[in-house]
Design a protein around this motif. Sequence first.
Motif, PDB file in Angstrom:
ATOM      1  N   LEU A 101     -30.245  98.124  61.753  1.00  0.00           N
ATOM      2  CA  LEU A 101     -30.155  97.099  60.717  1.00  0.00           C
ATOM      3  C   LEU A 101     -31.114  95.948  60.987  1.00  0.00           C
ATOM      4  O   LEU A 101     -31.769  95.444  60.070  1.00  0.00           O
ATOM      5  CB  LEU A 101     -28.711  96.576  60.636  1.00  0.00           C
ATOM      6  N   ARG A 102     -31.229  95.548  62.268  1.00  0.00           N
ATOM      7  CA  ARG A 102     -32.170  94.481  62.628  1.00  0.00           C
ATOM      8  C   ARG A 102     -33.614  94.891  62.320  1.00  0.00           C
ATOM      9  O   ARG A 102     -34.414  94.099  61.875  1.00  0.00           O
ATOM     10  CB  ARG A 102     -32.034  94.125  64.109  1.00  0.00           C
ATOM     11  N   LYS A 103     -33.928  96.136  62.553  1.00  0.00           N
ATOM     12  CA  LYS A 103     -35.296  96.622  62.320  1.00  0.00           C
ATOM     13  C   LYS A 103     -35.580  96.836  60.827  1.00  0.00           C
ATOM     14  O   LYS A 103     -36.719  96.760  60.396  1.00  0.00           O
ATOM     15  CB  LYS A 103     -35.528  97.950  63.056  1.00  0.00           C
ATOM     16  N   ASN A 104     -34.550  97.138  60.054  1.00  0.00           N
ATOM     17  CA  ASN A 104     -34.723  97.527  58.659  1.00  0.00           C
ATOM     18  C   ASN A 104     -34.034  96.584  57.669  1.00  0.00           C
ATOM     19  O   ASN A 104     -33.725  96.972  56.548  1.00  0.00           O
ATOM     20  CB  ASN A 104     -34.200  98.956  58.449  1.00  0.00           C
ATOM     21  N   TRP A 105     -33.805  95.356  58.084  1.00  0.00           N
ATOM     22  CA  TRP A 105     -33.066  94.429  57.224  1.00  0.00           C
ATOM     23  C   TRP A 105     -33.740  94.222  55.860  1.00  0.00           C
ATOM     24  O   TRP A 105     -33.081  94.107  54.831  1.00  0.00           O
ATOM     25  CB  TRP A 105     -32.861  93.077  57.916  1.00  0.00           C
ATOM     26  N   SER A 106     -35.071  94.201  55.843  1.00  0.00           N
ATOM     27  CA  SER A 106     -35.756  93.964  54.565  1.00  0.00           C
ATOM     28  C   SER A 106     -35.554  95.147  53.612  1.00  0.00           C
ATOM     29  O   SER A 106     -35.371  94.956  52.408  1.00  0.00           O
ATOM     30  CB  SER A 106     -37.248  93.703  54.780  1.00  0.00           C
ATOM     31  N   THR A 107     -35.550  96.348  54.153  1.00  0.00           N
ATOM     32  CA  THR A 107     -35.310  97.528  53.316  1.00  0.00           C
ATOM     33  C   THR A 107     -33.907  97.484  52.741  1.00  0.00           C
ATOM     34  O   THR A 107     -33.707  97.732  51.541  1.00  0.00           O
ATOM     35  CB  THR A 107     -35.505  98.822  54.139  1.00  0.00           C
ATOM     36  N   VAL A 108     -32.937  97.147  53.580  1.00  0.00           N
ATOM     37  CA  VAL A 108     -31.539  97.055  53.127  1.00  0.00           C
ATOM     38  C   VAL A 108     -31.414  95.984  52.040  1.00  0.00           C
ATOM     39  O   VAL A 108     -30.753  96.187  51.017  1.00  0.00           O
ATOM     40  CB  VAL A 108     -30.604  96.748  54.320  1.00  0.00           C
ATOM     41  N   PHE A 109     -32.089  94.857  52.251  1.00  0.00           N
ATOM     42  CA  PHE A 109     -32.044  93.757  51.284  1.00  0.00           C
ATOM     43  C   PHE A 109     -32.577  94.217  49.927  1.00  0.00           C
ATOM     44  O   PHE A 109     -31.948  94.012  48.888  1.00  0.00           O
ATOM     45  CB  PHE A 109     -32.853  92.565  51.812  1.00  0.00           C
ATOM     46  N   PHE A 110     -33.750  94.843  49.925  1.00  0.00           N
ATOM     47  CA  PHE A 110     -34.358  95.253  48.660  1.00  0.00           C
ATOM     48  C   PHE A 110     -33.592  96.390  47.985  1.00  0.00           C
ATOM     49  O   PHE A 110     -33.509  96.444  46.755  1.00  0.00           O
ATOM     50  CB  PHE A 110     -35.833  95.617  48.854  1.00  0.00           C
TER      51      PHE A 110
END
Length: 199
Positions: free
Chosen positions: A8-17
């Motif tokens: 989640l820390r590495k991919n937070w922007s993907t999760v957000f979008f």
Amino acid sequence: MEKFKIWLRKNWSTVFFVGIFILLLVSPGAKAWLMQQIISTGLLNPKIEKKSVGKPLEETPSVSESFRVKDENGKIINVSELKGKVVFINFWASWCPPCRAEFPSIQRFYEKYGRNSELIFLTINMDEDLKAGRKYLGEEEFTVPFLIPDGSVSKEYFSGSLPTTVVLDKTGKIRMKHDGMADYSKDSFYGQINQLLEE
């Protein structure tokens, strides 16, 4: 669980979008907000034609006979009888995100010109369930007229695309027809309306 936190820390922007994308898919209000940001740029705004492009209503009998609307009290308004006035016609539905996006601008336009006896507003609800249209106007505290078609509407005015906006000059000619959303609260649009009112 620890691996998930690291991912989640590495991919937070993907999760957000992805979250934003899902919200836009399921929420008409969120879609309308995004569309409002787009139309506020003015890029989608139509222009009123300087020369009349349509035929007077008496030359198109199918329109003058069939294009009527009625208000909540059942009063019939025949568009062919509005000659001598500038007529702003907007076809909308409560479930339509582009309609929701442009409606605040229509409300502002109505607040500015609604008392002008030379300009008629026909905001025509196309919801199958009329209660949904009334509820939407009530929740948003919009005061534009709530009208519904009384019979069929000529394709010259409405071909099924929502929203559709048409402006008639004082002779009953179509001077603008726009399928899709726009911002009708811009000074540039008011200037065009003022020119029509002076003709």
